[in-house]
Design an enzyme around this catalytic site. Structure first.
Site, PDB file in Angstrom:
ATOM      1  CB  SER A  18      -0.882   0.005   1.255  1.00  0.00           C
ATOM      2  OG  SER A  18      -1.646   1.179   1.288  1.00  0.00           O
ATOM      3  CB  CYS A 127      -4.959   6.831  10.499  1.00  0.00           C
ATOM      4  SG  CYS A 127      -5.017   5.842   9.085  1.00  0.00           S
ATOM      5  N   GLY A 216      11.829   1.530   3.130  1.00  0.00           N
ATOM      6  CA  GLY A 216      12.990   1.196   2.308  1.00  0.00           C
ATOM      7  C   GLY A 216      13.909   0.214   3.020  1.00  0.00           C
ATOM      8  N   GLY A 244      10.958  -2.796   3.084  1.00  0.00           N
ATOM      9  CA  GLY A 244      12.288  -2.731   2.475  1.00  0.00           C
ATOM     10  C   GLY A 244      12.618  -3.838   1.501  1.00  0.00           C
TER      11      GLY A 244
END
Ligand code: DHB
Length: 316
Positions: A18, A127, A216, A244
């Site tokens: 996502s 969130c 990452g 990652g």
């Protein structure tokens, strides 16, 4: 390469994670979106949002910081425009949903219940919770469980539900347990870690929002650890491992830790064909070690010698 996540079966275990593939349209210039195991949408909210002010991205060694601020078209545009497009291309679609209140998650689950063709729902629990001083829902087992139960209760069909957890907690197993107890069919591990960079020339934060999410290669060992811990605690709960992944070998590492499927996210930003490439590389990795079926290597790093207690002597 067929992959099974509890009730969800996909042609292969490599998913677009996502947030890095939008709703899949941009990727179609580079890859066949039907070839990817599934596309997980950028988290959908009830209303359209423009997101945070720029700069919203900052590069760091081995990682990317972002504070996009959940920019998106809102659920109505997603259902009218993006979902039909993805389905028309033969893609499997996992819809990620994000809310700032439990009612918003509820409303999203209700709206999705009217849509055909959704393979699974991923609940983004990162969130800011508008009812709790912006503290993300996923930081607390009880709050995470409330959201999962609300979504499960509002979905009017039996679509698999995955909870995507933040690694920024002391005990991810406790949050995972609460989500499973509240009706999650599986877990997505992990979302970004909170991070920050400062531009030493301007002496100001690199992101307009000061801090943001780190993703990452820098976060991969954290993802491997979280997948490992949750698999140890709940060996039967399916996991989408994300964090990652850049190569087939990275994907294999997460599968060995206990993920049944692997999400490719940040790598897409500099290599839009990353999902197809990682899938091809994973096939090569499996062939090289003589594994015929992906299912046979899931969680294999947890093997231990007979009689060795849990938590000891992994390498014997
Ligand atoms: C955003 C939300 C996330 O859950 C995430 O992992 C990264 C970015 C956002 O849009 O701000």
């Amino acid at each position: 390469m067929r992959a099974r996540l509890g009730p969800l079966e996909l042609p292969n275990p490599v998913l677009a994670a996502s947030g890095c593939a939008g709703a899949g349209r941009e990727l179609a210039q580079f890859i066949d979106v039907a070839r990817v195991g599934a596309i997980i949408s950028k988290s959908i909210m009830t209303e359209p949002r423009t997101g945070n002010p720029a700069p919203r991205l900052a590069e760091t060694p081995s990682g990317l910081l972002n504070s996009v601020g959940l920019q998106g078209p809102g659920v109505d545009a997603f259902l009218q425009r993006d979902l039909p497009w993805l389905l028309s291309r033969g893609a499997r679609v996992v819809v990620s949903i994000a809310g700032q209140t439990v009612r918003e998650y509820d409303a999203l689950a209700s709206r999705l219940s009217d849509a055909a063709g959704v393979s699974a729902v991923e609940i983004n629990l990162s969130c800011p919770n508008a009812e709790d001083a912006g503290r993300p829902f996923g930081l607390d087992p009880a709050t995470a469980g409330v959201v999962v139960a609300a979504v499960r209760g509002s979905l009017r069909y039996d679509v698999p539900v995955f909870a995507k957890l933040s690694p920024d907690v002391t005990d991810i197993v406790a949050v995972a347990g609460a989500c499973v107890a509240s009706g999650a069919d599986g877990l997505s591990l992990i979302n970004v870690l909170l991070g920050m960079a400062i531009d030493v020339r301007t002496m100001r934060p690199a992101l307009a929002g000061a801090y943001g999410g780190l993703s990452g290669p820098a976060v991969r060992p954290v993802a491997v650890r979280c997948v490992w811990q949750v698999r140890e605690a709940f060996p039967d709960v399916p996991i989408i491992g994300t964090g990652g992944v850049r190569t087939g070998r990275d994907a294999l590492e997460l599968l060995l830790a206990g993920a049944s499927m692997v999400g490719v996210g940040t790598a897409i930003i500099h290599d839009p064909s990353a999902c197809s490439r990682v899938l091809r590389e994973l096939e090569e990795e499996l062939a090289a070690i003589g594994v015929d079926r992906v299912a046979d290597i899931i969680g294999q790093a947890h093997r231990r010698a007979p009689g060795v207690p849990r938590g000891f002597a992994w390498r014997t």
